[in-house]
Design an enzyme around this catalytic site. Sequence first.
Site, mmCIF file in Angstrom:
data_model
loop_
_atom_site.group_PDB
_atom_site.id
_atom_site.type_symbol
_atom_site.label_atom_id
_atom_site.label_comp_id
_atom_site.label_asym_id
_atom_site.label_seq_id
_atom_site.Cartn_x
_atom_site.Cartn_y
_atom_site.Cartn_z
ATOM 1 N N GLU A 56 1.117 -13.257 0.767
ATOM 2 C CA GLU A 56 0.496 -11.941 0.552
ATOM 3 C C GLU A 56 0.837 -11.376 -0.828
ATOM 4 O O GLU A 56 -0.025 -10.779 -1.485
ATOM 5 C CB GLU A 56 0.930 -10.984 1.660
ATOM 6 C CG GLU A 56 0.342 -11.399 3.020
ATOM 7 C CD GLU A 56 0.989 -10.701 4.202
ATOM 8 O OE1 GLU A 56 1.885 -9.844 3.992
ATOM 9 O OE2 GLU A 56 0.596 -11.015 5.340
ATOM 10 N N ASN A 94 -3.306 2.682 11.236
ATOM 11 C CA ASN A 94 -1.851 2.737 11.451
ATOM 12 C C ASN A 94 -1.032 2.729 10.158
ATOM 13 O O ASN A 94 0.118 2.324 10.140
ATOM 14 C CB ASN A 94 -1.425 1.636 12.416
ATOM 15 C CG ASN A 94 -1.772 0.243 11.918
ATOM 16 O OD1 ASN A 94 -2.200 0.076 10.771
ATOM 17 N ND2 ASN A 94 -1.576 -0.761 12.751
ATOM 18 N N HIS A 104 0.910 -1.695 6.200
ATOM 19 C CA HIS A 104 1.030 -3.121 6.485
ATOM 20 C C HIS A 104 2.373 -3.612 5.976
ATOM 21 O O HIS A 104 2.822 -3.194 4.919
ATOM 22 C CB HIS A 104 -0.073 -3.924 5.769
ATOM 23 C CG HIS A 104 0.263 -5.379 5.689
ATOM 24 N ND1 HIS A 104 0.037 -6.231 6.731
ATOM 25 C CD2 HIS A 104 0.890 -6.102 4.734
ATOM 26 C CE1 HIS A 104 0.495 -7.439 6.403
ATOM 27 N NE2 HIS A 104 1.007 -7.378 5.197
ATOM 28 N N TYR A 122 -6.216 -11.012 5.767
ATOM 29 C CA TYR A 122 -6.348 -10.912 7.224
ATOM 30 C C TYR A 122 -7.064 -12.130 7.811
ATOM 31 O O TYR A 122 -7.707 -12.028 8.860
ATOM 32 C CB TYR A 122 -7.081 -9.628 7.596
ATOM 33 C CG TYR A 122 -6.213 -8.388 7.543
ATOM 34 C CD1 TYR A 122 -5.002 -8.314 8.240
ATOM 35 C CD2 TYR A 122 -6.600 -7.269 6.810
ATOM 36 C CE1 TYR A 122 -4.211 -7.171 8.198
ATOM 37 C CE2 TYR A 122 -5.814 -6.114 6.771
ATOM 38 C CZ TYR A 122 -4.618 -6.075 7.472
ATOM 39 O OH TYR A 122 -3.837 -4.943 7.443
HETATM 40 P P1 ATP Z 1 -0.431 -5.312 9.629
HETATM 41 O O1 ATP Z 1 -0.759 -6.785 9.577
HETATM 42 O O2 ATP Z 1 -1.545 -4.439 9.139
HETATM 43 O O3 ATP Z 1 0.890 -5.024 9.024
HETATM 44 P P2 ATP Z 1 0.596 -5.640 12.212
HETATM 45 O O4 ATP Z 1 1.224 -6.878 11.669
HETATM 46 O O5 ATP Z 1 1.475 -4.649 12.875
HETATM 47 O O6 ATP Z 1 -0.235 -4.884 11.129
HETATM 48 P P3 ATP Z 1 -1.478 -7.315 13.239
HETATM 49 O O7 ATP Z 1 -1.459 -7.878 14.607
HETATM 50 O O8 ATP Z 1 -1.187 -8.214 12.085
HETATM 51 O O9 ATP Z 1 -0.542 -6.043 13.215
HETATM 52 O O10 ATP Z 1 -2.907 -6.636 13.045
HETATM 53 C C1 ATP Z 1 -3.388 -6.347 11.757
HETATM 54 C C2 ATP Z 1 -4.110 -5.042 11.767
HETATM 55 O O11 ATP Z 1 -5.300 -5.178 12.536
HETATM 56 C C3 ATP Z 1 -3.346 -3.905 12.448
HETATM 57 O O12 ATP Z 1 -2.470 -3.238 11.600
HETATM 58 C C4 ATP Z 1 -4.489 -2.994 12.868
HETATM 59 O O13 ATP Z 1 -4.926 -2.227 11.750
HETATM 60 C C5 ATP Z 1 -5.554 -3.997 13.239
HETATM 61 N N1 ATP Z 1 -5.483 -4.273 14.666
HETATM 62 C C6 ATP Z 1 -4.723 -5.193 15.281
HETATM 63 N N2 ATP Z 1 -4.908 -5.178 16.600
HETATM 64 C C7 ATP Z 1 -5.822 -4.215 16.821
HETATM 65 C C8 ATP Z 1 -6.462 -3.696 17.976
HETATM 66 N N3 ATP Z 1 -6.194 -4.174 19.185
HETATM 67 N N4 ATP Z 1 -7.350 -2.695 17.819
HETATM 68 C C9 ATP Z 1 -7.649 -2.215 16.597
HETATM 69 N N5 ATP Z 1 -7.077 -2.656 15.463
HETATM 70 C C10 ATP Z 1 -6.184 -3.641 15.566
HETATM 71 MG MG MG Z 2 0.169 -8.336 10.577
#
Ligand code: ATP
Ligand code: MG
Length: 137
Positions: free
Chosen positions: A126, A112, A115, A49
Amino acid sequence: MERTYLMIKPDGVQRGLIGDIVSRFERKGFTLIASKLMVVTREQAEKHYAEHHGRPYYDDLMSFITSAPVFAMVWEGDQVIALSRIMMGKTNTLEAQPGTIRGDYAVHTNRNLIHGSDSPENAVREIGIFFEPHELL
Ligand code: ATP
Ligand code: MG
């Protein structure tokens, strides 16, 4: 043929959703080429991340993803990166449509369930964080 890194997060494991989620990707027609139940280390979480460093939700994300076992997977198939993102549903659970994993089972954006890699470059990166080459079958 593409590969992607998918990870059922601690909430998905604890809620007993591994079987359902794996089944969706199997039925879609993708091939599972690696999987394991594992606890993500702080170092792996920071690499995974890295682009979110400094965001308001970063600390919660770090502690959550390292808090309990995840189910890490590599899946293979045509367009698997984009198609698995569609199957997961939108990041913001208010926008995740019914029929998607997040739309069907997730209430909160920070819990959610799953990933999925968002680009071919991130998929390679990754997979390398979580798997050794010999683990990919
Ligand atoms: P992931 O990378 O986990 O697959 P994603 O690609 O849909 O999810 P990203 O924008 O990469 O979303 O964000 C990574 C993770 O960070 C999200 O899955 C969520 O758990 C957390 N996250 C992102 N935005 C928010 C937010 N506004 N509030 C809380 N948590 C968030
Ligand atoms: Mg993501």
